[in-house]
Design a protein around this motif. Structure first.
Motif, short mmCIF file in Angstrom:
data_model
loop_
_atom_site.label_atom_id
_atom_site.label_comp_id
_atom_site.label_asym_id
_atom_site.label_seq_id
_atom_site.Cartn_x
_atom_site.Cartn_y
_atom_site.Cartn_z
N GLU A 36 0.83 -1.21 0.00
CA GLU A 36 0.00 0.00 0.00
C GLU A 36 0.86 1.26 0.00
OE1 GLU A 36 -3.29 0.72 -0.29
OE2 GLU A 36 -3.38 -1.37 -0.95
N GLY A 37 2.00 1.19 0.67
CA GLY A 37 2.90 2.33 0.69
C GLY A 37 3.46 2.67 -0.69
N LEU A 38 3.57 1.66 -1.56
CA LEU A 38 4.08 1.88 -2.92
C LEU A 38 2.98 2.25 -3.91
CD1 LEU A 38 6.61 -1.09 -3.27
CD2 LEU A 38 7.11 1.30 -2.71
N ARG A 39 1.75 2.04 -3.53
CA ARG A 39 0.65 2.19 -4.49
C ARG A 39 0.55 3.61 -5.03
NH1 ARG A 39 -5.38 -0.47 -4.00
NH2 ARG A 39 -6.26 0.54 -5.86
N ARG A 40 0.82 4.60 -4.20
CA ARG A 40 0.71 5.99 -4.67
C ARG A 40 1.72 6.27 -5.79
NH1 ARG A 40 3.32 6.08 0.19
NH2 ARG A 40 5.36 7.17 0.28
N ARG A 41 2.86 5.58 -5.79
CA ARG A 41 3.84 5.77 -6.86
C ARG A 41 3.26 5.24 -8.18
NH1 ARG A 41 9.53 3.80 -3.98
NH2 ARG A 41 9.04 4.62 -1.88
N ALA A 42 2.59 4.10 -8.11
CA ALA A 42 1.97 3.54 -9.31
C ALA A 42 0.88 4.47 -9.83
CB ALA A 42 1.40 2.16 -9.01
N ARG A 43 0.10 5.04 -8.93
CA ARG A 43 -0.97 5.94 -9.34
C ARG A 43 -0.39 7.19 -10.01
NH1 ARG A 43 -3.02 6.94 -4.63
NH2 ARG A 43 -4.36 5.08 -4.68
N ALA A 44 0.63 7.78 -9.41
CA ALA A 44 1.25 8.98 -9.99
C ALA A 44 1.84 8.67 -11.36
CB ALA A 44 2.31 9.53 -9.05
N PHE A 45 2.46 7.51 -11.49
CA PHE A 45 3.06 7.11 -12.76
C PHE A 45 1.97 6.93 -13.82
CE2 PHE A 45 4.48 3.69 -15.65
CZ PHE A 45 5.68 4.22 -16.10
N ARG A 46 0.87 6.29 -13.45
CA ARG A 46 -0.23 6.08 -14.40
C ARG A 46 -0.77 7.41 -14.93
NH1 ARG A 46 -5.55 6.19 -13.24
NH2 ARG A 46 -5.22 5.82 -11.00
N LEU A 47 -0.84 8.40 -14.08
CA LEU A 47 -1.43 9.68 -14.47
C LEU A 47 -0.46 10.60 -15.20
CD1 LEU A 47 -3.44 10.39 -11.21
CD2 LEU A 47 -4.35 9.55 -13.40
N ALA A 48 0.84 10.32 -15.07
CA ALA A 48 1.85 11.21 -15.66
C ALA A 48 2.08 10.90 -17.14
CB ALA A 48 3.17 11.09 -14.90
N PRO A 49 2.46 11.89 -17.94
CA PRO A 49 2.75 11.64 -19.36
C PRO A 49 4.06 10.90 -19.59
CG PRO A 49 3.19 13.92 -18.81
CD PRO A 49 2.55 13.32 -17.60
N ALA A 50 4.96 10.96 -18.60
CA ALA A 50 6.26 10.30 -18.71
C ALA A 50 6.80 10.07 -17.30
CB ALA A 50 7.24 11.13 -19.53
N GLY A 51 7.83 9.24 -17.20
CA GLY A 51 8.43 9.00 -15.90
C GLY A 51 9.06 7.63 -15.82
N VAL A 52 9.51 7.26 -14.63
CA VAL A 52 10.20 5.99 -14.44
C VAL A 52 9.78 5.35 -13.12
CG1 VAL A 52 12.23 7.00 -13.31
CG2 VAL A 52 12.45 4.82 -14.54
N LEU A 53 9.65 4.04 -13.14
CA LEU A 53 9.50 3.23 -11.95
C LEU A 53 10.50 2.08 -12.03
CD1 LEU A 53 5.61 2.87 -11.56
CD2 LEU A 53 7.12 4.40 -10.29
N VAL A 54 10.86 1.53 -10.88
CA VAL A 54 11.75 0.38 -10.81
C VAL A 54 11.01 -0.78 -10.17
CG1 VAL A 54 13.91 -0.53 -9.88
CG2 VAL A 54 13.78 1.86 -10.64
N TYR A 55 11.12 -1.95 -10.78
CA TYR A 55 10.46 -3.16 -10.28
C TYR A 55 11.50 -4.27 -10.22
CZ TYR A 55 7.33 -7.29 -10.47
OH TYR A 55 6.70 -8.49 -10.24
N ARG A 56 11.75 -4.78 -9.01
CA ARG A 56 12.68 -5.90 -8.87
C ARG A 56 11.86 -7.19 -8.90
NH1 ARG A 56 15.04 -10.75 -8.17
NH2 ARG A 56 17.23 -10.61 -7.52
N ARG A 57 11.82 -7.84 -10.05
CA ARG A 57 10.98 -9.02 -10.20
C ARG A 57 11.60 -10.22 -9.48
NH1 ARG A 57 9.15 -12.48 -15.55
NH2 ARG A 57 7.46 -13.61 -14.51
N MET A 58 10.78 -10.93 -8.71
CA MET A 58 11.22 -12.13 -8.00
C MET A 58 10.57 -13.34 -8.68
SD MET A 58 13.08 -10.68 -5.63
CE MET A 58 13.38 -11.84 -4.30
N ARG A 59 11.24 -13.86 -9.67
CA ARG A 59 10.75 -14.99 -10.46
C ARG A 59 11.38 -16.28 -9.93
NH1 ARG A 59 9.31 -16.32 -16.24
NH2 ARG A 59 10.33 -18.31 -16.70
N VAL A 60 10.59 -17.14 -9.36
CA VAL A 60 11.09 -18.39 -8.78
C VAL A 60 11.03 -19.50 -9.84
CG1 VAL A 60 10.82 -20.07 -6.93
CG2 VAL A 60 10.25 -17.66 -6.53
#
Length: 377
Positions: A36-60
Protein backbone atom coordinates in the motif's frame (compact mmCIF):
# COMPACT_ATOMS: atom_id res chain seq x y z
CA UNK A 1 32.22 -6.34 -16.97
CA UNK A 2 28.92 -6.71 -18.81
CA UNK A 3 28.10 -10.15 -20.17
CA UNK A 4 27.93 -10.10 -23.98
CA UNK A 5 26.43 -13.54 -24.63
CA UNK A 6 23.37 -15.32 -23.27
CA UNK A 7 24.23 -18.11 -20.81
CA UNK A 8 22.55 -21.23 -22.21
CA UNK A 9 23.70 -23.27 -19.21
CA UNK A 10 21.11 -21.60 -16.98
CA UNK A 11 17.68 -23.21 -16.77
CA UNK A 12 16.11 -19.82 -16.06
CA UNK A 13 18.27 -16.71 -16.45
CA UNK A 14 15.64 -14.54 -14.74
CA UNK A 15 15.14 -16.78 -11.71
CA UNK A 16 15.84 -16.02 -8.07
CA UNK A 17 16.55 -18.46 -5.23
CA UNK A 18 14.31 -18.08 -2.19
CA UNK A 19 13.12 -20.18 0.72
CA UNK A 20 9.46 -21.25 0.64
CA UNK A 21 7.24 -19.69 3.29
CA UNK A 22 4.07 -21.31 4.63
CA UNK A 23 1.03 -19.01 4.79
CA UNK A 24 0.99 -19.27 8.58
CA UNK A 25 4.50 -17.84 8.73
CA UNK A 26 4.06 -15.07 6.15
CA UNK A 27 4.19 -11.46 7.47
CA UNK A 28 0.84 -10.37 6.04
CA UNK A 29 0.55 -7.06 7.88
CA UNK A 30 4.06 -6.05 6.89
CA UNK A 31 3.59 -6.91 3.21
CA UNK A 32 0.17 -5.28 2.97
CA UNK A 33 1.60 -2.09 4.45
CA UNK A 34 4.60 -2.30 2.13
CA UNK A 35 2.41 -2.75 -0.97
CA UNK A 36 0.00 0.00 0.00
CA UNK A 37 2.90 2.33 0.69
CA UNK A 38 4.08 1.88 -2.92
CA UNK A 39 0.65 2.19 -4.49
CA UNK A 40 0.71 5.99 -4.67
CA UNK A 41 3.84 5.77 -6.86
CA UNK A 42 1.97 3.54 -9.31
CA UNK A 43 -0.97 5.94 -9.34
CA UNK A 44 1.25 8.98 -9.99
CA UNK A 45 3.06 7.11 -12.76
CA UNK A 46 -0.23 6.08 -14.40
CA UNK A 47 -1.43 9.68 -14.47
CA UNK A 48 1.85 11.21 -15.66
CA UNK A 49 2.75 11.64 -19.36
CA UNK A 50 6.26 10.30 -18.71
CA UNK A 51 8.43 9.00 -15.90
CA UNK A 52 10.20 5.99 -14.44
CA UNK A 53 9.50 3.23 -11.95
CA UNK A 54 11.75 0.38 -10.81
CA UNK A 55 10.46 -3.16 -10.28
CA UNK A 56 12.68 -5.90 -8.87
CA UNK A 57 10.98 -9.02 -10.20
CA UNK A 58 11.22 -12.13 -8.00
CA UNK A 59 10.75 -14.99 -10.46
CA UNK A 60 11.09 -18.39 -8.78
CA UNK A 61 12.26 -21.08 -11.22
CA UNK A 62 10.29 -23.87 -9.56
CA UNK A 63 7.01 -22.02 -10.07
CA UNK A 64 7.67 -21.77 -13.81
CA UNK A 65 8.52 -25.44 -14.27
CA UNK A 66 7.38 -28.67 -12.63
CA UNK A 67 6.48 -26.81 -9.43
CA UNK A 68 3.52 -25.15 -11.14
CA UNK A 69 1.59 -28.41 -10.80
CA UNK A 70 1.21 -28.34 -7.02
CA UNK A 71 -0.77 -25.39 -5.67
CA UNK A 72 0.56 -25.61 -2.11
CA UNK A 73 4.19 -25.73 -3.25
CA UNK A 74 3.62 -22.95 -5.76
CA UNK A 75 2.10 -20.71 -3.11
CA UNK A 76 4.94 -21.44 -0.69
CA UNK A 77 7.61 -20.54 -3.25
CA UNK A 78 5.77 -17.37 -4.23
CA UNK A 79 5.23 -16.28 -0.63
CA UNK A 80 8.95 -16.77 -0.09
CA UNK A 81 9.59 -14.48 -3.06
CA UNK A 82 7.24 -11.81 -1.74
CA UNK A 83 8.85 -11.89 1.70
CA UNK A 84 12.34 -11.60 0.21
CA UNK A 85 11.32 -8.83 -2.19
CA UNK A 86 10.82 -6.30 0.60
CA UNK A 87 14.59 -6.17 1.09
CA UNK A 88 15.12 -4.85 -2.46
CA UNK A 89 14.38 -1.15 -3.10
CA UNK A 90 11.62 -0.84 -5.72
CA UNK A 91 8.62 1.25 -6.68
CA UNK A 92 6.23 -1.63 -7.33
CA UNK A 93 5.55 -4.71 -5.20
CA UNK A 94 5.64 -8.30 -6.41
CA UNK A 95 2.45 -10.35 -6.63
CA UNK A 96 1.15 -13.92 -6.66
CA UNK A 97 0.06 -15.77 -9.79
CA UNK A 98 -1.71 -19.10 -10.38
CA UNK A 99 0.60 -19.92 -13.27
CA UNK A 100 -0.10 -23.23 -14.98
CA UNK A 101 1.85 -23.17 -18.20
CA UNK A 102 1.12 -21.90 -21.68
CA UNK A 103 -1.72 -23.73 -23.39
CA UNK A 104 -4.55 -22.82 -21.01
CA UNK A 105 -6.74 -21.45 -23.79
CA UNK A 106 -5.83 -24.25 -26.20
CA UNK A 107 -7.26 -26.72 -23.70
CA UNK A 108 -10.71 -25.55 -24.81
CA UNK A 109 -10.19 -27.68 -27.93
CA UNK A 110 -9.39 -30.85 -26.01
CA UNK A 111 -5.63 -30.42 -25.85
CA UNK A 112 -4.02 -31.81 -22.71
CA UNK A 113 -0.71 -30.94 -21.09
CA UNK A 114 2.27 -33.24 -21.42
CA UNK A 115 4.27 -33.37 -18.19
CA UNK A 116 7.85 -34.44 -18.74
CA UNK A 117 9.82 -35.09 -15.56
CA UNK A 118 11.14 -31.89 -14.03
CA UNK A 119 9.86 -29.71 -16.86
CA UNK A 120 7.15 -27.14 -17.40
CA UNK A 121 4.13 -28.60 -19.18
CA UNK A 122 4.08 -28.82 -22.96
CA UNK A 123 1.33 -29.25 -25.51
CA UNK A 124 1.16 -30.71 -29.03
CA UNK A 125 -1.03 -29.15 -31.75
CA UNK A 126 -4.22 -31.09 -32.56
CA UNK A 127 -5.02 -29.59 -35.95
CA UNK A 128 -3.29 -29.44 -39.32
CA UNK A 129 -4.87 -26.22 -40.57
CA UNK A 130 -6.62 -23.10 -39.36
CA UNK A 131 -9.76 -24.16 -41.21
CA UNK A 132 -9.80 -27.50 -39.37
CA UNK A 133 -9.45 -25.74 -36.02
CA UNK A 134 -12.12 -23.20 -36.94
CA UNK A 135 -14.55 -26.01 -37.80
CA UNK A 136 -14.08 -27.57 -34.34
CA UNK A 137 -16.33 -26.53 -31.46
CA UNK A 138 -14.45 -25.55 -28.30
CA UNK A 139 -15.77 -25.68 -24.78
CA UNK A 140 -15.21 -22.80 -22.37
CA UNK A 141 -11.78 -22.81 -20.73
CA UNK A 142 -13.34 -23.05 -17.26
CA UNK A 143 -14.80 -26.44 -18.25
CA UNK A 144 -11.41 -27.98 -19.00
CA UNK A 145 -9.15 -29.80 -16.58
CA UNK A 146 -6.53 -27.05 -16.79
CA UNK A 147 -9.08 -24.27 -16.43
CA UNK A 148 -10.68 -25.91 -13.42
CA UNK A 149 -7.30 -26.42 -11.80
CA UNK A 150 -6.36 -22.77 -12.39
CA UNK A 151 -9.59 -21.59 -10.77
CA UNK A 152 -9.00 -24.01 -7.89
CA UNK A 153 -5.54 -22.49 -7.46
CA UNK A 154 -7.06 -19.01 -7.38
CA UNK A 155 -9.54 -20.12 -4.73
CA UNK A 156 -6.73 -21.75 -2.75
CA UNK A 157 -4.49 -18.69 -2.98
CA UNK A 158 -7.34 -16.40 -1.97
CA UNK A 159 -8.33 -18.62 0.95
CA UNK A 160 -4.80 -19.09 2.31
CA UNK A 161 -3.94 -15.39 1.97
CA UNK A 162 -7.42 -14.18 3.01
CA UNK A 163 -7.43 -12.09 -0.17
CA UNK A 164 -4.96 -9.64 1.36
CA UNK A 165 -2.13 -10.03 -1.16
CA UNK A 166 -1.97 -8.88 -4.80
CA UNK A 167 -2.74 -11.68 -7.27
CA UNK A 168 -2.83 -11.64 -11.06
CA UNK A 169 -4.81 -13.77 -13.52
CA UNK A 170 -2.92 -16.67 -15.08
CA UNK A 171 -0.79 -16.46 -18.21
CA UNK A 172 -3.52 -16.64 -20.84
CA UNK A 173 -1.37 -15.93 -23.97
CA UNK A 174 -2.42 -14.00 -27.08
CA UNK A 175 -4.79 -15.39 -29.72
CA UNK A 176 -1.86 -15.81 -32.15
CA UNK A 177 0.21 -17.71 -29.60
CA UNK A 178 -2.77 -19.91 -28.73
CA UNK A 179 -3.33 -20.68 -32.41
CA UNK A 180 0.25 -21.95 -32.57
CA UNK A 181 -0.58 -24.29 -29.66
CA UNK A 182 -3.54 -25.63 -31.63
CA UNK A 183 -2.38 -25.80 -35.26
CA UNK A 184 0.84 -27.19 -36.70
CA UNK A 185 2.82 -23.95 -36.75
CA UNK A 186 4.31 -24.51 -40.22
CA UNK A 187 0.84 -24.98 -41.63
CA UNK A 188 -0.62 -22.06 -39.70
CA UNK A 189 2.01 -19.74 -41.13
CA UNK A 190 1.23 -20.98 -44.63
CA UNK A 191 -2.46 -20.40 -43.92
CA UNK A 192 -1.64 -16.76 -43.19
CA UNK A 193 -0.86 -16.56 -46.91
CA UNK A 194 -3.25 -19.13 -48.37
CA UNK A 195 -6.28 -18.93 -46.05
CA UNK A 196 -6.14 -15.66 -44.10
CA UNK A 197 -9.91 -15.66 -43.52
CA UNK A 198 -9.71 -18.89 -41.51
CA UNK A 199 -6.74 -17.59 -39.52
CA UNK A 200 -8.54 -14.35 -38.66
CA UNK A 201 -11.71 -16.24 -37.76
CA UNK A 202 -9.82 -18.63 -35.48
CA UNK A 203 -8.01 -15.78 -33.71
CA UNK A 204 -11.30 -13.95 -33.17
CA UNK A 205 -12.86 -17.04 -31.59
CA UNK A 206 -9.82 -17.54 -29.35
CA UNK A 207 -10.08 -13.92 -28.20
CA UNK A 208 -13.62 -14.63 -27.01
CA UNK A 209 -12.42 -17.61 -24.97
CA UNK A 210 -9.66 -15.49 -23.42
CA UNK A 211 -12.12 -12.76 -22.43
CA UNK A 212 -14.56 -15.15 -20.78
CA UNK A 213 -11.96 -17.00 -18.71
CA UNK A 214 -10.23 -13.78 -17.66
CA UNK A 215 -13.56 -12.30 -16.55
CA UNK A 216 -14.15 -15.33 -14.33
CA UNK A 217 -10.69 -14.95 -12.79
CA UNK A 218 -11.27 -11.24 -12.22
CA UNK A 219 -14.52 -11.97 -10.37
CA UNK A 220 -12.76 -14.44 -8.11
CA UNK A 221 -9.92 -12.02 -7.36
CA UNK A 222 -12.00 -8.90 -6.82
CA UNK A 223 -9.94 -6.06 -5.31
CA UNK A 224 -6.91 -8.37 -4.92
CA UNK A 225 -6.42 -8.37 -8.72
CA UNK A 226 -3.42 -6.63 -10.27
CA UNK A 227 -3.00 -5.82 -13.94
CA UNK A 228 -1.71 -6.44 -16.57
CA UNK A 229 -0.44 -9.57 -14.77
CA UNK A 230 1.96 -12.43 -15.42
CA UNK A 231 5.42 -11.23 -16.52
CA UNK A 232 4.62 -7.52 -16.32
CA UNK A 233 5.12 -5.12 -13.46
CA UNK A 234 1.56 -4.99 -12.16
CA UNK A 235 -0.62 -3.00 -9.82
CA UNK A 236 -4.28 -2.47 -8.93
CA UNK A 237 -3.62 1.04 -10.28
CA UNK A 238 -2.80 -0.28 -13.77
CA UNK A 239 -5.14 -1.56 -16.47
CA UNK A 240 -4.89 -3.82 -19.49
CA UNK A 241 -4.52 -7.54 -20.07
CA UNK A 242 -1.00 -8.92 -20.55
CA UNK A 243 -0.78 -11.21 -23.58
CA UNK A 244 2.33 -13.08 -24.68
CA UNK A 245 2.51 -12.67 -28.46
CA UNK A 246 5.92 -14.20 -29.17
CA UNK A 247 5.01 -15.49 -32.62
CA UNK A 248 4.78 -11.96 -33.98
CA UNK A 249 8.31 -12.43 -35.32
CA UNK A 250 7.10 -15.35 -37.46
CA UNK A 251 4.92 -13.15 -39.67
CA UNK A 252 5.57 -9.91 -41.51
CA UNK A 253 4.60 -6.61 -39.88
CA UNK A 254 1.83 -6.08 -42.45
CA UNK A 255 0.49 -9.59 -41.97
CA UNK A 256 0.51 -9.15 -38.19
CA UNK A 257 -1.46 -5.91 -38.56
CA UNK A 258 -3.99 -7.47 -40.91
CA UNK A 259 -4.56 -10.81 -39.16
CA UNK A 260 -3.60 -10.60 -35.47
CA UNK A 261 -4.17 -7.09 -34.14
CA UNK A 262 -7.98 -7.16 -34.07
CA UNK A 263 -8.07 -10.31 -31.94
CA UNK A 264 -5.41 -8.97 -29.56
CA UNK A 265 -7.48 -5.81 -29.11
CA UNK A 266 -10.70 -7.78 -28.62
CA UNK A 267 -9.10 -9.88 -25.89
CA UNK A 268 -7.70 -6.88 -24.03
CA UNK A 269 -10.46 -4.29 -24.43
CA UNK A 270 -12.73 -5.47 -21.57
CA UNK A 271 -9.81 -5.11 -19.14
CA UNK A 272 -8.62 -1.65 -20.19
CA UNK A 273 -6.78 -2.48 -23.38
CA UNK A 274 -4.22 -4.90 -24.81
CA UNK A 275 -0.77 -5.26 -23.25
CA UNK A 276 1.92 -6.77 -25.47
CA UNK A 277 4.86 -9.06 -24.75
CA UNK A 278 7.21 -10.88 -27.05
CA UNK A 279 10.49 -12.57 -26.30
CA UNK A 280 13.38 -11.91 -28.65
CA UNK A 281 14.06 -8.89 -30.81
CA UNK A 282 10.79 -7.48 -32.12
CA UNK A 283 12.18 -4.06 -32.98
CA UNK A 284 11.30 -4.54 -36.66
CA UNK A 285 7.64 -4.78 -35.65
CA UNK A 286 7.71 -1.88 -33.15
CA UNK A 287 5.91 0.54 -35.47
CA UNK A 288 3.02 -1.90 -35.87
CA UNK A 289 2.85 -2.69 -32.16
CA UNK A 290 2.89 1.03 -31.30
CA UNK A 291 -0.22 1.55 -33.44
CA UNK A 292 -2.30 -1.21 -31.82
CA UNK A 293 -5.56 0.51 -30.75
CA UNK A 294 -5.81 1.09 -27.02
CA UNK A 295 -2.37 -0.38 -26.29
CA UNK A 296 -1.38 0.21 -22.65
CA UNK A 297 2.04 -1.40 -22.17
CA UNK A 298 4.74 -3.28 -24.06
CA UNK A 299 7.35 -5.63 -22.63
CA UNK A 300 10.82 -6.02 -24.11
CA UNK A 301 14.05 -7.78 -23.14
CA UNK A 302 17.33 -5.86 -23.15
CA UNK A 303 20.85 -7.11 -22.59
CA UNK A 304 22.58 -10.37 -23.42
CA UNK A 305 21.78 -12.00 -20.07
CA UNK A 306 18.04 -11.43 -20.50
CA UNK A 307 17.36 -12.99 -23.89
CA UNK A 308 19.41 -14.81 -26.56
CA UNK A 309 18.31 -12.14 -29.06
CA UNK A 310 17.62 -8.96 -27.07
CA UNK A 311 16.17 -5.73 -28.41
CA UNK A 312 18.20 -2.66 -29.30
CA UNK A 313 17.29 -0.07 -26.65
CA UNK A 314 17.24 2.87 -29.06
CA UNK A 315 14.81 1.18 -31.47
CA UNK A 316 12.18 0.41 -28.84
CA UNK A 317 12.59 3.65 -26.88
CA UNK A 318 12.26 5.83 -29.97
CA UNK A 319 9.10 3.99 -31.02
CA UNK A 320 7.30 4.54 -27.71
CA UNK A 321 8.59 7.84 -26.33
CA UNK A 322 5.83 10.43 -26.33
CA UNK A 323 3.04 7.89 -26.91
CA UNK A 324 1.90 7.37 -23.31
CA UNK A 325 2.43 3.63 -23.80
CA UNK A 326 4.42 2.12 -20.93
CA UNK A 327 7.68 0.30 -21.75
CA UNK A 328 8.28 -2.62 -19.37
CA UNK A 329 12.04 -3.09 -19.84
CA UNK A 330 13.52 -6.33 -18.48
CA UNK A 331 17.26 -6.18 -17.79
CA UNK A 332 19.08 -9.15 -16.24
CA UNK A 333 22.56 -8.21 -15.05
CA UNK A 334 24.60 -6.24 -12.57
CA UNK A 335 24.43 -2.57 -11.73
CA UNK A 336 26.71 -1.43 -14.56
CA UNK A 337 24.75 -3.45 -17.11
CA UNK A 338 21.48 -1.95 -15.94
CA UNK A 339 22.90 1.57 -15.99
CA UNK A 340 24.34 1.21 -19.48
CA UNK A 341 21.03 0.03 -20.95
CA UNK A 342 18.91 2.60 -19.11
CA UNK A 343 21.15 5.36 -20.46
CA UNK A 344 20.47 4.09 -23.97
CA UNK A 345 16.73 3.79 -23.28
CA UNK A 346 15.91 7.00 -21.49
CA UNK A 347 14.64 10.01 -23.40
CA UNK A 348 12.03 12.72 -22.77
CA UNK A 349 8.44 11.55 -23.05
CA UNK A 350 9.11 7.90 -22.20
CA UNK A 351 7.00 6.04 -19.63
CA UNK A 352 9.54 3.48 -18.43
CA UNK A 353 9.38 0.64 -15.92
CA UNK A 354 12.84 -0.83 -15.43
CA UNK A 355 12.61 -4.46 -14.34
CA UNK A 356 15.76 -5.55 -12.52
CA UNK A 357 17.12 -8.86 -11.26
CA UNK A 358 20.02 -7.68 -9.09
CA UNK A 359 21.10 -10.59 -6.86
CA UNK A 360 21.59 -8.68 -3.60
CA UNK A 361 19.77 -5.84 -1.83
CA UNK A 362 22.97 -3.78 -1.90
CA UNK A 363 23.27 -4.07 -5.68
CA UNK A 364 19.57 -3.33 -6.08
CA UNK A 365 19.94 -0.24 -3.91
CA UNK A 366 22.67 1.09 -6.17
CA UNK A 367 20.80 0.17 -9.37
CA UNK A 368 17.67 1.86 -8.03
CA UNK A 369 19.63 5.03 -7.25
CA UNK A 370 21.28 5.16 -10.66
CA UNK A 371 18.05 4.53 -12.60
CA UNK A 372 16.23 7.37 -10.89
CA UNK A 373 19.24 9.63 -11.21
CA UNK A 374 19.44 9.06 -14.96
CA UNK A 375 15.71 9.43 -15.64
CA UNK A 376 15.01 12.30 -13.25
CA UNK A 377 18.03 14.50 -14.00
Amino acid sequence: MAQTQFNYNLADAQAVTVKPVEPEAFPFDEYVGYAEGLRRRARAFRLAPAGVLVYRRMRVAEVFAAGSRDMASSLGWQLGALAASMEFPADLPNFLEPWYGIGTTASAYGSEYIWNEGQAPGMLPRFESAAEALAAEPVQVQQTRIGQHTLAMLDYFMERTRGRLPISPCDIQSPLNVACNLVNTNNLLMDCLDDPESVAGLLDRLAGLIVEFTRIQARVLGPAAVWPGHGFASSPEFTGLGQSDDNIVMVSPDMYRELAVAALVKAGAPFGGPVFHSCGNWGGWAHVVRDIPGLKTVDAAFGAQTDPNPNQPETIAEAFAGTGIVLNARIVGGVDQVEAIVRRLWRPGLKLIVVTYCPTPAEQTEAYRRIHEICEA
